[in-house]
Structures are given as structure tokens and as C-alpha cells.
Design an enzyme around this catalytic site. Structure first.
Site, PDB file in Angstrom:
ATOM      1  N   PRO A  44      39.951   3.530   2.809  1.00 32.63           N
ATOM      2  CA  PRO A  44      39.869   2.587   1.629  1.00 32.63           C
ATOM      3  C   PRO A  44      38.661   3.029   0.797  1.00 32.63           C
ATOM      4  O   PRO A  44      37.650   3.566   1.183  1.00 32.63           O
ATOM      5  CB  PRO A  44      39.338   1.283   2.401  1.00 32.63           C
ATOM      6  CG  PRO A  44      39.910   1.624   3.914  1.00 32.63           C
ATOM      7  CD  PRO A  44      39.769   2.871   4.125  1.00 32.63           C
ATOM      8  N   ASP A 125      51.351   3.405  -2.072  1.00 29.65           N
ATOM      9  CA  ASP A 125      50.016   3.287  -2.278  1.00 29.65           C
ATOM     10  C   ASP A 125      49.297   2.285  -1.051  1.00 29.65           C
ATOM     11  O   ASP A 125      49.589   1.269  -0.869  1.00 29.65           O
ATOM     12  CB  ASP A 125      49.452   2.622  -3.569  1.00 29.65           C
ATOM     13  CG  ASP A 125      48.009   2.280  -3.739  1.00 29.65           C
ATOM     14  OD1 ASP A 125      47.269   3.090  -2.987  1.00 29.65           O
ATOM     15  OD2 ASP A 125      47.438   1.530  -4.481  1.00 29.65           O
ATOM     16  N   THR A 127      46.733   3.425   2.951  1.00 27.93           N
ATOM     17  CA  THR A 127      45.832   4.586   3.578  1.00 27.93           C
ATOM     18  C   THR A 127      46.498   5.495   4.201  1.00 27.93           C
ATOM     19  O   THR A 127      46.318   6.689   4.035  1.00 27.93           O
ATOM     20  CB  THR A 127      45.094   3.886   4.454  1.00 27.93           C
ATOM     21  OG1 THR A 127      45.875   3.218   5.424  1.00 27.93           O
ATOM     22  CG2 THR A 127      44.076   2.689   3.898  1.00 27.93           C
ATOM     23  N   ARG A 133      51.687   7.443  11.161  1.00 25.41           N
ATOM     24  CA  ARG A 133      52.376   6.747  10.201  1.00 25.41           C
ATOM     25  C   ARG A 133      53.107   7.541   9.086  1.00 25.41           C
ATOM     26  O   ARG A 133      53.941   7.008   8.523  1.00 25.41           O
ATOM     27  CB  ARG A 133      51.271   5.865   9.405  1.00 25.41           C
ATOM     28  CG  ARG A 133      51.408   5.273   8.089  1.00 25.41           C
ATOM     29  CD  ARG A 133      52.689   4.268   7.934  1.00 25.41           C
ATOM     30  NE  ARG A 133      52.512   3.254   9.160  1.00 25.41           N
ATOM     31  CZ  ARG A 133      51.828   1.950   8.768  1.00 25.41           C
ATOM     32  NH1 ARG A 133      51.225   1.872   7.250  1.00 25.41           N
ATOM     33  NH2 ARG A 133      51.574   1.038   9.523  1.00 25.41           N
ATOM     34  N   CYS A 155      36.528  11.500   0.043  1.00 27.27           N
ATOM     35  CA  CYS A 155      35.162  11.360  -0.869  1.00 27.27           C
ATOM     36  C   CYS A 155      34.087  11.027   0.365  1.00 27.27           C
ATOM     37  O   CYS A 155      34.315   9.960   0.894  1.00 27.27           O
ATOM     38  CB  CYS A 155      35.104  10.244  -1.989  1.00 27.27           C
ATOM     39  SG  CYS A 155      33.820  10.059  -2.763  1.00 27.27           S
ATOM     40  N   ASN A 164      32.616   1.711  -5.862  1.00 19.54           N
ATOM     41  CA  ASN A 164      34.055   1.358  -5.907  1.00 19.54           C
ATOM     42  C   ASN A 164      34.235   0.029  -5.194  1.00 19.54           C
ATOM     43  O   ASN A 164      34.889  -0.742  -5.526  1.00 19.54           O
ATOM     44  CB  ASN A 164      34.755   2.566  -5.074  1.00 19.54           C
ATOM     45  CG  ASN A 164      36.319   2.280  -5.478  1.00 19.54           C
ATOM     46  OD1 ASN A 164      36.952   1.596  -6.188  1.00 19.54           O
ATOM     47  ND2 ASN A 164      37.238   3.036  -4.620  1.00 19.54           N
ATOM     48  N   HIS A 255      42.972   6.951 -40.450  1.00 19.46           N
ATOM     49  CA  HIS A 255      42.529   7.372 -41.761  1.00 19.46           C
ATOM     50  C   HIS A 255      42.330   6.260 -42.535  1.00 19.46           C
ATOM     51  O   HIS A 255      42.749   4.966 -42.643  1.00 19.46           O
ATOM     52  CB  HIS A 255      43.066   8.657 -42.482  1.00 19.46           C
ATOM     53  CG  HIS A 255      44.457   8.140 -42.665  1.00 19.46           C
ATOM     54  ND1 HIS A 255      44.777   7.231 -43.708  1.00 19.46           N
ATOM     55  CD2 HIS A 255      45.578   8.387 -42.053  1.00 19.46           C
ATOM     56  CE1 HIS A 255      46.241   6.826 -43.829  1.00 19.46           C
ATOM     57  NE2 HIS A 255      46.584   7.838 -42.832  1.00 19.46           N
ATOM     58  N   GLU A 324      50.903  13.077 -38.726  1.00 22.44           N
ATOM     59  CA  GLU A 324      51.695  11.947 -38.531  1.00 22.44           C
ATOM     60  C   GLU A 324      53.038  12.508 -38.205  1.00 22.44           C
ATOM     61  O   GLU A 324      53.533  13.608 -38.329  1.00 22.44           O
ATOM     62  CB  GLU A 324      51.586  11.170 -39.801  1.00 22.44           C
ATOM     63  CG  GLU A 324      52.464  10.084 -40.020  1.00 22.44           C
ATOM     64  CD  GLU A 324      52.274   8.933 -38.983  1.00 22.44           C
ATOM     65  OE1 GLU A 324      52.102   9.202 -37.779  1.00 22.44           O
ATOM     66  OE2 GLU A 324      51.952   7.930 -39.324  1.00 22.44           O
ATOM     67  N   ALA A 391      51.684   6.280 -36.498  1.00 21.70           N
ATOM     68  CA  ALA A 391      52.416   6.483 -35.466  1.00 21.70           C
ATOM     69  C   ALA A 391      51.778   7.198 -34.417  1.00 21.70           C
ATOM     70  O   ALA A 391      52.090   6.978 -33.087  1.00 21.70           O
ATOM     71  CB  ALA A 391      53.780   7.310 -35.839  1.00 21.70           C
TER      72      ALA A 391
END
Length: 463
Positions: A44, A125, A127, A133, A155, A164, A255, A324, A391
Site C-alpha cells: 500500500p 488495481d 496489492t 494471489r 518504493c 502518499n 495564440h 492546428e 483543436a
């Protein structure tokens, strides 16, 4: 009765309409040869949901229908009241059964999405920290002939993990009744400890050598990639290698008002009007007030954006990709002129603005493909100001706001306003800043024909 006709997107030939169920029109071409399940792995607070949502946003933007299936949401639906970290203890057998049932429910929905709802990629999504698992999950795609790709986020930096937790986790529904942030933080740290005891990282050198996977280490400082199977997995790897977690701000603006804007003409390469030059000076003052370190400025290769950037007195990069949308035979015409000269083309464009391609020109779908390298480079950068065209601006904005292909052409990007985009945990915050310089409005609302959907006698001439 004569058969209804439509025109093939690949070849301009009239063919009978096929009334059998088909994928949603937003899908465009299939970029995967079989559905793929992306399986997240990691403790987590390691950024799994951040990666899941960001990757899903990108894949949907490039035309690959993708959906996240977050196991935490299934667990909260099944267990209405969260008590404490004890629910996640490996020796809590009752809770383990509930968690397994939630995982199976999520996988059933994954199957439905990929086989019945037109999905091409599903992101599971959770663990998924144990081999047991992951083996259970692997059995599911093998049964259904889905490909599997694992993304593990690793991490060990306590500062990143704590950040986090503070930014995202303690504000989750699990802690809505918690009486203090400190208590929520303490409970979540104990939840992590429950997972750490049984965590088995992916091991591509031994047990997991046959799996397709990427390990994202220390928020993108290092990567380990193993057995990438196909084109879409390569694009996923490339995307993940370009994103970063550092705070930054992206500014989008068009612009200054151009001479063609005043005349109501689309396309072309006209210079700025007097009000457009006034906006360029106001933009220069605005940028100076922001006091941004190492701001990069990008423009197209057309006069209007270059003249706007010149007023900033800052270095700028010209991108052909930011030009464009090419209106083909309709370049430098007003919409009224297009309606009179090419009535069929006008009707087709109004009915299907995203997929419609101007003769000898481009569609919004083409423009998205052209802008993908720009998005990749934006994800690598810190503070950037992009001076572009209508656009182009709406395509870029649609990426950051996770807007669908149908919504994209109708997003509002007015002249003489700056859109300040600040990436946050699971999305992007947008502020519209008007610089108090008048201009014409070039925004066109969705037509009644577009709201009804395509005409039965429809030529949708995109690939």
C-alpha cells in the site's frame, strides 16, 4: 426496401449498414489483438492507484478502451464499515475470505468488460503481494484467453510513502469517521506492516521469469522490464518510463486573436490582430508574475503562436506537431462557406466531429496520434507553457481531464485565457485565468445532429 448504406472508414466505398452489435464508436481501431489484463503489484501507498488511473487515462486518450477495477472499492462495497488494520492481518481468516470473494467479484467484472462491453484493457488495481494471489489471478486470463501484464511499484523511501499516505490515503472513505489525521496515519502504517510480513516481490530472475512485467522502482528512478509480448505492452512500458511524480505546472493557451479569427476562417497561417498583440503583451506580464523556475515555452510552427511567444522575450521551441488541425480543402474558409460549398462534408463534420476527416485533411483522431509525442514530452517536463491552437488545445486538455472522444471536440478553450493545469494525486486541477483582453469567440457547441448520433447514410472517412 433499399438497404441502408454507410461508408467504410478505410475505403471510401458505400456498403450496407451492419446492424449487429459493435464496439462503442469511441473505440476507433483495435490496437490490441486480444484483451489484456494489467495486474498491479505492490505494498500500500506505493502509487499503484496513481499509475492505474494515469495509465488508463492515457490508453483511453489514444483510443484503447481501458477501465480500472480497484479492489479497495469492491471491499468497501462488501464491508460497509471499516474498523481498523486488523481486517488486513494475515491471520484474520474471516477477513481473508471476504477479501478473496471481493477479488473474484472484481475479476468477474473484468471478464464482462473485456468480453461483452467492448473493453480492450482492464487494470486490476490491488496489492497482489503474494504468489498465491497472483497464481489465482493468472488462472483467470488463461481460462479466458486474455494476455496478462504485471506492473509492480516498489518504493522503500519512507518520505515518499509518508507523503502518499498524507496526500491520499487518510482522506479515503476508510477514515471518514477517524477523529484525527495522526490516528489515521498510525492505522495505515500498521496496515502496511500486515502486508510486509507476507510480501513476495516479482522475481523475473527466478520464479517469475516467464511473466510479462515491469517493475517501477523508487517512483521512476529505475525500471526492470521482462518479456514484453506485444505492441500495446511496449507502449505501456514507454509511457511509464516517461511519467514522473514531481510537482509542476503546465500552462495551455491559444495564440492571441488572429486575423483569420476575426474573419471566422478556420486553418491557414495568419498573423495576430491588434487585440491578439495586446494579449501577447498581457501573457508576457502574466508569465513574469508567475516567477516560474526554468519555464519552457513551446509553440507551433505557425505565425500566430510564434508572434505570441515573441512578446514573452523568452526562448521557445517550435513543434510541428502543435500545428492546428489540417482542414484540407476547407482551409481558410468560414463555416458558412463550407456549408454552401461542401454541404455533405459540413453535415458529416457536424454529426461526427471526432472521427470526421476533412478531405485531404485531418480528423481529431488523427490529431491525437500526432500529439502523442507532445504528451510524452510533457510528462517528462516540469513547468511548461504551450502556446497552440484551438483543436490542439482541446486534444491536450482532454488528455489531462480524462475526457472521452465524444466530449473532446466540444471542450472550451477560449482565446485570451490561460489554462493552468496542476497534476494532483489522481487527476488534474484546472484553473482558467482570463487576461482581460477582448476577443471573438470561436467555440462551437455540439449540434443537434451530433446529439442524435451519425446519420444512417454516413460516410465516416477515418481509418
Amino acid at each position: 426496401m433499399p438497404l441502408e448504406l454507410t461508408q467504410s472508414r478505410v475505403q471510401k466505398i458505400w456498403i450496407p449498414v451492419d446492424h449487429r452489435p459493435s464496439l462503442p464508436r469511441t473505440c476507433g481501431p483495435k490496437l490490441t489483438n486480444s484483451p489484456t489484463v494489467i495486474v498491479m503489484v505492490g505494498l500500500p501507498a506505493r502509487g499503484k492507484t496513481y499509475i492505474s488511473k494515469k495509465l488508463t487515462r492515457y490508453l483511453n486518450w489514444i483510443g484503447v478502451p481501458t477501465k480500472v477495477f480497484n479492489l479497495g472499492e469492491y471491499r468497501r462495497d462488501g464491508v460497509k464499515q471499516y474498523s481498523s488494520y486488523n481486517f488486513f492481518r494475515p491471520d484474520n481468516e474471516e477477513a481473508m475470505k471476504v477479501r478473496k470473494q471481493c477479488a473474484l467479484a472484481a475479476l468477474r467484472d473484468v471478464k464482462s468488460y473485456l468480453t461483452k462491453e467492448g473493453g480492450q484493457i482492464a487494470v486490476f488495481d490491488a496489492t497482489n503481494t503474494t504468489r498465491e494471489r497472483r497464481h489465482m489471478i493468472l488462472h483467470f486470463p488463461k481460462e479466458n484467453d486474455f494476455k496478462v501484464f504485471f506492473i509492480e511499484s516498489v518504493c522503500d523511501d519512507p518520505t515518499v510513502v509518508a507523503s502518499n499516505i498524507m496526500e491520499v490515503k487518510i482522506s479515503s472513505p476508510d477514515y471518514k469517521d477517524c477523529n484525527s489525521r495522526e490516528n489515521a496515519m498510525d492505522d495505515f502504517m500498521k496496515r502496511i506492516n500486515c502486508y510486509e510480513a507476507s510480501y513476495q516481490p516479482l522475481d523475473p530472475d527466478n520464479d517469475d521469469r516467464d511473466l510479462s512485467l515491469i517493475k517501477v522502482i523508487d517512483v521512476g528512478q529505475r525500471f526492470l522490464v521482462n518479456r514484453v509480448q506485444d505492441h500495446i505492452q511496449r507502449r505501456i512500458v514507454y509511457y511509464l518510463m516517461n511519467i514522473h511524480w514531481q510537482p509542476r505546472t503546465i500552462y495551455l493557451c491559444r495564440h492571441g486573436e488572429s486575423k483569420h479569427n476575426l474573419q471566422g476562417k478556420i486553418g491557414g497561417d495568419s498573423g495576430l490582430s491588434s487585440r491578439g498583440r495586446k494579449f501577447a503583451n498581457a501573457l508576457s506580464k502574466f508569465v513574469e508574475e508567475q516567477n516560474l523556475k526554468d519555464l519552457k515555452v513551446w509553440t507551433s510552427q505557425l505565425k500566430s503562436t510564434i508572434q505570441t511567444a515573441e512578446a514573452l522575450q523568452l526562448p521557445y521551441e517550435q513543434w510541428k506537431a502543435l500545428n492546428e488541425i489540417d482542414a484540407g480543402v476547407c482551409e481558410e474558409m468560414t463555416y458558412e462557406e463550407i456549408k454552401d460549398t461542401y454541404p455533405e462534408e459540413y453535415a458529416l463534420a457536424e454529426a461526427d466531429k471526432y472521427y470526421y476527416r476533412y478531405p485531404t485533411g485531418e480528423s481529431y483522431q488523427d490529431l491525437v496520434q500526432r500529439l502523442e509525442p507532445v504528451i510524452m514530452e510533457l510528462e517528462r517536463q516540469e513547468n511548461v507553457l504551450v502556446i497552440c491552437h484551438q483543436a490542439v488545445c482541446v486534444c491536450l486538455l482532454a488528455y489531462f481531464l480524462d475526457k472521452s472522444a465524444e466530449e473532446m471536440p466540444y471542450l472550451k478553450c477560449p482565446l485570451h485565457a490561460v489554462l493552468k493545469l496542476t497534476p494532483i494525486a489522481y487527476g488534474c486541477r484546472v484553473e482558467s485565468i482570463y487576461l482581460n483582453v477582448e476577443s471573438v469567440s470561436t467555440h462551437r457547441e455540439r449540434s443537434e445532429d451530433a446529439k442524435k448520433g451519425p446519420n444512417p447514410l454516413m460516410r465516416s472517412n477515418s481509418h
